[in-house]
Scaffold this motif. Structure first.
Motif, PDB file in Angstrom:
ATOM      1  N   ARG A 350       1.057  -1.080  -0.166  1.00 33.48           N
ATOM      2  CA  ARG A 350       0.047   0.034  -0.342  1.00 33.48           C
ATOM      3  C   ARG A 350       0.862   1.268  -0.075  1.00 33.48           C
ATOM      4  O   ARG A 350       2.190   1.314   0.531  1.00 33.48           O
ATOM      5  CB  ARG A 350      -0.831   0.105   1.360  1.00 33.48           C
ATOM      6  CG  ARG A 350      -2.139  -1.006   1.170  1.00 33.48           C
ATOM      7  CD  ARG A 350      -2.933  -0.955   2.359  1.00 33.48           C
ATOM      8  NE  ARG A 350      -4.135  -1.871   2.315  1.00 33.48           N
ATOM      9  CZ  ARG A 350      -5.248  -1.849   1.665  1.00 33.48           C
ATOM     10  NH1 ARG A 350      -5.459  -0.566   0.863  1.00 33.48           N
ATOM     11  NH2 ARG A 350      -6.001  -2.712   1.414  1.00 33.48           N
ATOM     12  N   SER A 356      -4.103   3.153  -0.922  1.00 34.95           N
ATOM     13  CA  SER A 356      -4.463   2.232  -2.090  1.00 34.95           C
ATOM     14  C   SER A 356      -3.512   1.130  -1.918  1.00 34.95           C
ATOM     15  O   SER A 356      -2.436   0.873  -1.577  1.00 34.95           O
ATOM     16  CB  SER A 356      -4.031   2.876  -3.559  1.00 34.95           C
ATOM     17  OG  SER A 356      -4.919   4.006  -3.637  1.00 34.95           O
ATOM     18  N   CYS A 364      -2.552  -0.706  -9.262  1.00 43.54           N
ATOM     19  CA  CYS A 364      -3.560  -0.399  -8.226  1.00 43.54           C
ATOM     20  C   CYS A 364      -4.554  -1.285  -8.430  1.00 43.54           C
ATOM     21  O   CYS A 364      -5.568  -1.065  -9.264  1.00 43.54           O
ATOM     22  CB  CYS A 364      -3.566   1.150  -8.004  1.00 43.54           C
ATOM     23  SG  CYS A 364      -4.611   1.645  -6.652  1.00 43.54           S
ATOM     24  N   GLY A 367      -8.663   1.353  -4.161  1.00 43.68           N
ATOM     25  CA  GLY A 367      -8.471   2.701  -3.627  1.00 43.68           C
ATOM     26  C   GLY A 367      -8.433   3.758  -4.578  1.00 43.68           C
ATOM     27  O   GLY A 367      -8.686   3.327  -5.924  1.00 43.68           O
ATOM     28  N   GLN A 369      -6.320   5.294  -6.356  1.00 44.59           N
ATOM     29  CA  GLN A 369      -5.373   5.231  -7.298  1.00 44.59           C
ATOM     30  C   GLN A 369      -5.893   3.984  -8.338  1.00 44.59           C
ATOM     31  O   GLN A 369      -5.060   3.608  -9.255  1.00 44.59           O
ATOM     32  CB  GLN A 369      -3.926   4.895  -6.811  1.00 44.59           C
ATOM     33  CG  GLN A 369      -3.577   5.996  -6.070  1.00 44.59           C
ATOM     34  CD  GLN A 369      -3.081   7.262  -6.897  1.00 44.59           C
ATOM     35  OE1 GLN A 369      -3.154   7.524  -8.119  1.00 44.59           O
ATOM     36  NE2 GLN A 369      -2.525   8.169  -6.046  1.00 44.59           N
ATOM     37  N   GLN A 370      -6.928   3.400  -8.057  1.00 44.07           N
ATOM     38  CA  GLN A 370      -7.123   1.992  -8.910  1.00 44.07           C
ATOM     39  C   GLN A 370      -6.929   2.348 -10.287  1.00 44.07           C
ATOM     40  O   GLN A 370      -7.496   3.308 -10.940  1.00 44.07           O
ATOM     41  CB  GLN A 370      -8.439   1.619  -8.370  1.00 44.07           C
ATOM     42  CG  GLN A 370      -9.136   0.441  -8.888  1.00 44.07           C
ATOM     43  CD  GLN A 370     -10.339  -0.324  -8.298  1.00 44.07           C
ATOM     44  OE1 GLN A 370     -10.681   0.324  -7.666  1.00 44.07           O
ATOM     45  NE2 GLN A 370     -10.684  -1.500  -8.714  1.00 44.07           N
TER      46      GLN A 370
END
Length: 398
Positions: A350, A356, A364, A367, A369-370
């Motif tokens: 993370r 994230s 990622c 979160g 930043q996915q």
């Protein structure tokens, strides 16, 4: 012919028959002291003159030797016999039994299997090579014996190499001057395998892909990115991937390296002083924009995730829970430098800034930043001795 001249021809011929081949064998094999010499050009020169030297030596030697056999004293006849035995033994030693390409043969057939048909234990350490939607895994235990496997990943030819003396595994493009080359194993210098391309006869260091003697001197084989991981992790990341299957002809040779990927060799005194950095300590070496840095493996295992900076670039080194697989990424997304920490789920790591979750591919998966992906950096695991030899100057991360 006078006795003095005959004796001179006999010993000159003997020297021509024995010395070049014996000296070259010493320089290309890991004898005490031989690998520390800066002598690769000498070894290359000797390689080229051994056959002419043997021919000249035989021409010089044959007349006095035959004369000694027919008319000489018992002592002279014994010396002729001794020289014959020495030459026969030397030829067997240098050209048959201990010739590098004969000691470490390539597989006659390269066979691969998918996950369902694979017979290789998934605990083995592999070198993973990906080209588009094609992924192939080469177990270190097998490549370590062969030293090199010449193959294709998709439509791209690859030269998969591994040197167990310095723990360096690299994959190269076998294209030299626009032509695909077949390489042979020559021997070793500075405890690193030396290979020769068939066309130019240049010698290349396996640790860097640099030609150090011959017409290609100063040039480099293009490195094809690869990653070290367990076969289990390889199939988790590439379910449709293929893994190299052992050639049963070399079962005994493979068994010698059965624990190579898990048991770290130590210098003689390392057990009494485990915190010291030894020549055979494992490191993860990273090169970026002309800068080099080595990360101590034992410290990486304890940390799991290491944030650092190399060549003014923030990077992160991560080790998976299996304590075998590792990855290096640029730790910057959208001009924001991220600081990473281990994650208890063991599915990834993370970042502190957004919390994230990133998987081992640097993607990622949870979160804010996915969907974003970290840039991967090529890295190698090897002995500290090898890294320092071939990547100077270098910084050492402690």
């Amino acid at each position: 012919m006078t006795p003095t001249r005959k004796k001179l021809l006999f010993w000159l011929g003997t020297c021509c028959l024995i010395i070049p081949a014996l000296l070259q064998a010493y320089l290309l094999m890991p004898f005490p002291g031989s690998q520390d010499l800066e002598a690769i050009k000498v070894a290359y020169f000797l390689e080229k003159i051994i056959l002419p030297s043997r021919i000249i030596g035989l021409l010089l030697w044959i007349y006095p030797a035959s004369n000694y056999i027919r008319k000489g004293t018992t002592k002279q006849k014994i010396w002729v016999g001794v020289v014959i035995l020495l030459n026969a033994g030397l030829y067997y030693f240098t050209d048959v039994a201990y010739r590098a390409e004969e000691m470490f043969k390539e597989p006659a057939i390269t066979r691969f299997a998918n996950q369902q048909d694979n017979k290789v234990p998934d605990s083995l350490l592999v070198m993973a090579v990906v080209n588009g939607n094609i992924a192939k895994a080469y177990p270190v235990q097998f490549v370590g014996y062969h030293h090199k496997i010449q193959d294709n990943v998709g439509n791209t030819p690859v030269l998969v190499t591994y040197c167990t003396m310095c723990r360096t595994g690299l994959v190269f493009s076998p294209i030299v001057e626009g032509k695909k080359q077949v390489f042979r194993l020559v021997g070793a210098r500075h405890y690193n395998a030396v290979i020769e391309d068939a066309e130019t006869k240049s010698w290349w260091y396996q640790a860097t892909g640099e030609a150090v003697t011959g017409t290609q001197t100063g040039k480099h084989l293009a490195i094809i990115p690869s990653e070290q991981m367990t076969l289990k992790n390889f199939f988790e990341q590439y379910p449709e991937g293929l893994v190299f299957q052992p050639d049963e002809t070399f079962r005994k040779e493979y068994d010698v390296l059965k624990y190579y990927d898990r048991r770290q060799r130590k210098d003689d005194d390392s057990l009494t002083n485990p915190d010291k950095f030894w020549d055979k300590s494992w490191v993860v070496g990273v090169s970026l924009n002309g800068k080099n840095k080595a990360f101590r493996w034992s410290k990486l295992l304890k940390s799991g995730v290491v944030n650092d900076n190399l060549a003014n670039t923030p990077i992160v080194v991560v080790v998976e829970p299996d304590k075998q697989s590792f990855h290096v990424f640029v730790s910057k997304i959208d001009n924001q430098t991220l600081t990473f920490v281990p994650d208890a789920s063991a599915t990834g790591f993370r970042d502190k800034e957004t919390n994230s979750l990133w998987n081992w591919k640097g993607v990622c998966i949870e979160g804010p930043q996915q969907g974003k992906q970290l840039q991967k950096i090529y890295a190698e695991q090897e002995y500290l001795r090898a890294w320092k030899q071939f990547h100077q100057p270098t910084d050492i991360w402690q």
